[in-house]
Scaffold this active site. Structure first.
Site, PDB file in Angstrom:
ATOM      1  N   GLU A 111      50.973  67.860  38.798  1.00  0.00           N
ATOM      2  CA  GLU A 111      49.608  68.071  38.324  1.00  0.00           C
ATOM      3  C   GLU A 111      48.673  68.181  39.522  1.00  0.00           C
ATOM      4  O   GLU A 111      48.895  67.529  40.536  1.00  0.00           O
ATOM      5  CB  GLU A 111      49.166  66.889  37.443  1.00  0.00           C
ATOM      6  CG  GLU A 111      50.112  66.592  36.289  1.00  0.00           C
ATOM      7  CD  GLU A 111      49.885  65.207  35.703  1.00  0.00           C
ATOM      8  OE1 GLU A 111      48.720  64.784  35.614  1.00  0.00           O
ATOM      9  OE2 GLU A 111      50.880  64.542  35.370  1.00  0.00           O
ATOM     10  N   LYS A 113      45.514  67.298  41.682  1.00  0.00           N
ATOM     11  CA  LYS A 113      44.753  66.047  41.861  1.00  0.00           C
ATOM     12  C   LYS A 113      43.266  66.394  41.842  1.00  0.00           C
ATOM     13  O   LYS A 113      42.764  67.040  42.752  1.00  0.00           O
ATOM     14  CB  LYS A 113      45.135  65.381  43.176  1.00  0.00           C
ATOM     15  CG  LYS A 113      44.522  64.017  43.375  1.00  0.00           C
ATOM     16  CD  LYS A 113      45.057  63.366  44.639  1.00  0.00           C
ATOM     17  CE  LYS A 113      44.472  61.981  44.814  1.00  0.00           C
ATOM     18  NZ  LYS A 113      43.013  62.006  45.005  1.00  0.00           N
ATOM     19  N   ASP A 115      39.266  65.949  41.978  1.00  0.00           N
ATOM     20  CA  ASP A 115      38.364  65.145  42.803  1.00  0.00           C
ATOM     21  C   ASP A 115      37.128  64.773  41.990  1.00  0.00           C
ATOM     22  O   ASP A 115      36.133  65.494  41.973  1.00  0.00           O
ATOM     23  CB  ASP A 115      37.975  65.940  44.054  1.00  0.00           C
ATOM     24  CG  ASP A 115      37.445  65.038  45.157  1.00  0.00           C
ATOM     25  OD1 ASP A 115      37.629  63.807  45.042  1.00  0.00           O
ATOM     26  OD2 ASP A 115      36.858  65.546  46.120  1.00  0.00           O
ATOM     27  N   TYR A 223      44.985  63.286  32.109  1.00  0.00           N
ATOM     28  CA  TYR A 223      46.279  63.415  32.782  1.00  0.00           C
ATOM     29  C   TYR A 223      47.314  62.341  32.451  1.00  0.00           C
ATOM     30  O   TYR A 223      48.442  62.408  32.927  1.00  0.00           O
ATOM     31  CB  TYR A 223      46.082  63.458  34.298  1.00  0.00           C
ATOM     32  CG  TYR A 223      45.321  62.285  34.885  1.00  0.00           C
ATOM     33  CD1 TYR A 223      45.904  61.029  35.007  1.00  0.00           C
ATOM     34  CD2 TYR A 223      44.017  62.449  35.350  1.00  0.00           C
ATOM     35  CE1 TYR A 223      45.211  59.965  35.553  1.00  0.00           C
ATOM     36  CE2 TYR A 223      43.310  61.388  35.906  1.00  0.00           C
ATOM     37  CZ  TYR A 223      43.916  60.147  35.999  1.00  0.00           C
ATOM     38  OH  TYR A 223      43.227  59.089  36.545  1.00  0.00           O
ATOM     39  N   LYS A 310      48.576  65.113  49.588  1.00  0.00           N
ATOM     40  CA  LYS A 310      47.234  65.555  49.964  1.00  0.00           C
ATOM     41  C   LYS A 310      47.321  66.835  50.799  1.00  0.00           C
ATOM     42  O   LYS A 310      48.087  66.895  51.768  1.00  0.00           O
ATOM     43  CB  LYS A 310      46.505  64.465  50.769  1.00  0.00           C
ATOM     44  CG  LYS A 310      46.390  63.123  50.055  1.00  0.00           C
ATOM     45  CD  LYS A 310      45.580  63.202  48.779  1.00  0.00           C
ATOM     46  CE  LYS A 310      44.111  63.279  49.027  1.00  0.00           C
ATOM     47  NZ  LYS A 310      43.496  62.038  49.493  1.00  0.00           N
ATOM     48  N   CYS A 404      29.161  41.517  72.902  1.00  0.00           N
ATOM     49  CA  CYS A 404      28.751  41.879  71.539  1.00  0.00           C
ATOM     50  C   CYS A 404      27.375  42.553  71.570  1.00  0.00           C
ATOM     51  O   CYS A 404      26.434  42.019  72.168  1.00  0.00           O
ATOM     52  CB  CYS A 404      28.697  40.623  70.661  1.00  0.00           C
ATOM     53  SG  CYS A 404      28.092  40.953  68.989  1.00  0.00           S
ATOM     54  N   CYS A 407      24.857  39.858  69.574  1.00  0.00           N
ATOM     55  CA  CYS A 407      24.528  38.496  70.027  1.00  0.00           C
ATOM     56  C   CYS A 407      24.851  38.264  71.494  1.00  0.00           C
ATOM     57  O   CYS A 407      24.661  37.158  72.009  1.00  0.00           O
ATOM     58  CB  CYS A 407      25.247  37.458  69.165  1.00  0.00           C
ATOM     59  SG  CYS A 407      27.047  37.466  69.360  1.00  0.00           S
ATOM     60  N   CYS A 422      34.144  39.737  68.463  1.00  0.00           N
ATOM     61  CA  CYS A 422      33.094  38.804  68.878  1.00  0.00           C
ATOM     62  C   CYS A 422      33.472  37.437  68.314  1.00  0.00           C
ATOM     63  O   CYS A 422      33.554  37.269  67.086  1.00  0.00           O
ATOM     64  CB  CYS A 422      31.738  39.242  68.332  1.00  0.00           C
ATOM     65  SG  CYS A 422      30.450  37.984  68.555  1.00  0.00           S
ATOM     66  N   CYS A 428      26.705  35.069  64.955  1.00  0.00           N
ATOM     67  CA  CYS A 428      26.476  36.509  65.129  1.00  0.00           C
ATOM     68  C   CYS A 428      25.934  37.086  63.821  1.00  0.00           C
ATOM     69  O   CYS A 428      26.637  37.057  62.795  1.00  0.00           O
ATOM     70  CB  CYS A 428      27.777  37.190  65.522  1.00  0.00           C
ATOM     71  SG  CYS A 428      27.602  38.946  65.876  1.00  0.00           S
TER      72      CYS A 428
END
Length: 668
Positions: A111, A113, A115, A223, A310, A404, A407, A422, A428
């Site tokens: 089938e 696919k 979207d 489906y 895909k 980081c 922070c 971090c 943070c």
């Protein structure tokens, strides 16, 4: 005139013409004639409200307002699909199937696919009863009034052998022509056009006014059917039955007898998909036989008997201007490239993930480079390469950050880890905000009235430093905040109160323990029953839990060794958050099968497979997905997979029938 008969006759006639137009694309009357008959029916129904029918064609125009969409559990879980990107992936998938089923003949239903937005629609006695979004697979939002406005969704089924009750799954899509027309209308009035058909279709399902939904040219492609006592035993026949009952099932579906025929189907549609009236990004391949599907079963997330292939992702070239570094809720640093805006697979792409320092080094990316971008799985943009022919001599090598960006704490990178982190876990800001945002998500505590932006606002105003602080919020603290009126503040507090009813497994997921996702949280909750038992578990105890490895076990230990986490849990307990599993009371439950593991294989006459598995668990036993040395019994039905039969014999595991199982229960 017999008004009841006239009304029913008009309903039947309008349903027929609706099916001819929206499903078969073969209208037999003009739009004007259809509208006249619809107006006649509307007038009669207004004059005779005693004959009201929620599935009348007049109800398709919408008008009902839904302020809050009710969360409804799926009777049958909606699984996601594993993805494949090559024909070798499909060959490996078939080999895995053959290992379970043995060397049997296999046929596959292929089938396209679609979207769009997944939907599950329940029919009872031939009438549309309920429509629910996919949600997290276990539960979703009821959007029945909106789905009824979609003309290709039958309100009343036609034909014979219609089961008393069943669910049908499909995809709500927005055909390309309709999407383009909607966007043209927006452009003409100076509004911003929609980004892509998929997101627009998904957003349409959650519009509060069903009359607005009815104005959108949505379509529904079906489906898969699921339920008890279905009048067919395979996927392809099921789709043909659905088509005969009035559902819109795409004609592109094909029954194939081997992988070579599957490959031919894929090759054809990889070329011809662009001529379709709607978006498709691949092909779904399903083992056709329901009996073989049952034998193969499911992983934690996906059916073993189905896979999505895909199509190759669309690629574009654009320039990388700069790099930002994002801090996640676990402290992981993710570099993100800022790109020259470019059109890719229907959307404008401005940013793309670079994943980690290793990826930047591997691709040898430099600022100002022309890079190739594609959408991984057609969703998330990613950089896959550099066009070295266009590199400027002055292009500078990228030096990965050492501190980081939020922070300024020095970053760490543990051995074997791809990411920098971090370590300022409790200081943070993005980590603090991210943990609270994770806590409130749909799959976790599902707190209505509280979104990610509001969490950030609460943190910046000093009202929330952790998720336990949510339960101390007062309405007078909320009202001074930007865009926070009385009603929205009340909704937020009501949502927080309601979260105290969320079951323990979802609370455990909400805590944000590293590597503890939804599936692991369910297994830990089921095994330990409450938070105190889990907190007291040793490394060895945790590893012995089904599917819990050392990496997860170590993360759980580290979480409960932290005094701040223990303090948060004690606070959550005091507020009434569910910290233990609420078992559904079953008066027939026993521990007769405690310590025993069963594998169920084949087709049964006394039980359905699900009933048999539930009976095992109700009596203290465990149901295994595959045969191993830990299996105590195999309960075999008709058409048991030869591979399982052979493995059980090799391991000398007793093979019993469902009748033997009944005797075992009664004798014990």
């Amino acid at each position: 005139m017999d008004v009841r008969k006239t009304i029913q006759s008009l309903r039947d006639e309008l349903n027929f013409h609706n099916h001819q137009y929206y499903v078969l694309d073969a209208p037999t009357i003009s739009d004007f004639e259809f509208d006249q008959k619809l107006k006649e029916l509307q007038l009669l129904e207004e004059q005779h409200p005693e004959f009201f029918d929620e599935n009348s064609p007049t109800q398709r125009v919408g008008g009902a307002i839904t302020k809050n969409f009710q969360t409804v559990p799926h009777e049958y879980r909606m699984y996601s699909l594993d993805n494949s990107y090559s024909k070798d992936d499909l060959k490996d998938w078939e080999n895995r199937i053959q290992k379970v089923l043995g060397n049997v003949n296999l046929s596959y239903t292929c089938e396209l696919k679609y979207d769009g937005a997944s939907i599950s629609i329940t029919y009872e006695n031939g009438k549309l009863k309920r429509a629910v979004t996919r949600g997290d697979g276990f539960q979703g939002d009821e959007v029945t009034t909106n789905i009824k406005t979609i003309k290709s969704v039958p309100l009343q089924l036609k034909g014979n052998n219609i089961p008393e009750k069943f669910d049908i799954r499909g995809e709500i899509i927005l055909p390309l022509a309709g999407f383009e027309k909607m966007n043209q209308e927006l452009i003409e009035i100076g509004e911003t056009p929609y980004s892509n058909p998929r997101n627009t279709a998904s957003g349409s399902l959650k519009l509060q006014d069903s009359a607005e939904v009815s104005k959108r040219p949505l379509d529904c492609l079906l489906y898969f059917l699921i339920g008890n006592n279905l009048p067919f035993d395979n996927q392809f026949d099921g789709l043909n039955h659905a088509r005969s009952w009035g559902f819109k099932v795409p004609n592109e579906t094909r029954l194939t007898n081997n992988l070579e025929e599957v490959f031919a189907f894929i090759d054809y549609w990889d070329v011809h998909r662009h001529s379709l009236p709607y978006e498709t990004d691949g092909v779904v391949i399903k083992v056709n036989s329901f009996q073989q599907q049952d034998e193969l079963g499911y992983t934690a997330k996906s059916p073993r008997w189905a896979i999505a292939y895909k199509f190759k992702s669309e690629q574009v070239s654009t320039r990388i201007n700069s790099i930002d570094y994002q801090v996640g809720r676990t402290g992981a640093i993710t570099p993100v490239a800022n790109l020259e805006p470019v059109q890719l697979a229907g959307t404008i792409v401005k940013r793309a993930s670079l994943h980690n320092a290793d990826q930047i080094e591997k691709l040898d990316i430099r600022l100002g480079d022309m890079v190739y971008v594609e959408k991984g799985g057609e969703i998330i943009p990613k950089i896959i390469g550099v066009d070295l022919t266009q590199r400027e001599p002055s292009a500078a090598i990228i030096s990965y950050i050492t501190h980081c960006p939020e922070c300024n704490t020095e970053l760490i990178r543990q051995e074997g880890e791809a990411n920098h982190y971090c370590p300022n876990f409790y200081g943070c800001p993005p980590q603090i905000i991210g943990r609270v945002q994770h806590y409130i998500t749909r799959k976790a505590m599902d707190i209505e009235g509280l979104g990610g932006e509001t969490v950030a606002l609460l943190f910046k105003n000093g009202l929330v430093q952790n998720y336990a602080d949510l339960y101390d919020l007062k309405i007078e603290q909320l009202l001074p905040l930007d865009r926070m009126a009385q009603k929205s503040a009340e909704n937020l507090l009501n949502g927080i109160q309601k979260s105290k009813e969320v079951p323990f497994d979802r609370v455990l997921y909400a805590l944000g323990i590293r590597y503890v996702g939804e599936t692991v949280a369910k297994k830990l909750a089921k095994h330990y029953k409450n938070i105190d038992a889990l907190a007291s578990a040793t490394l060895t105890d945790l590893i012995l839990v089904d599917e819990i490895g050392e990496k997860i076990a170590q993360s759980v230990l580290e979480f409960f060794e932290n005094n701040e986490n223990i303090s948060l849990i004690e606070r959550l307990k005091s507020y009434g958050v569910q910290m233990q599993l609420t078992e559904t009371f079953n008066p027939n439950a026993t521990d007769k099968l405690a310590g025993k593991t069963f594998v169920v294989s084949g087709v049964f006459s006394v039980f359905s497979r699900d009933e048999l598995k539930k009976s095992i668990e109700d009596n203290g036993g465990k149901v295994g997905s595959s045969i191993s040395a830990k299996t105590d019994y195999v309960i075999a039905g008709a058409n048991m997979g030869p591979a399982k039969l052979e493995k059980a014999s090799q391991l000398q595991i007793p093979i019993i029938s469902e009748y033997d199982y009944q005797k075992m229960i009664h004798e014990n």
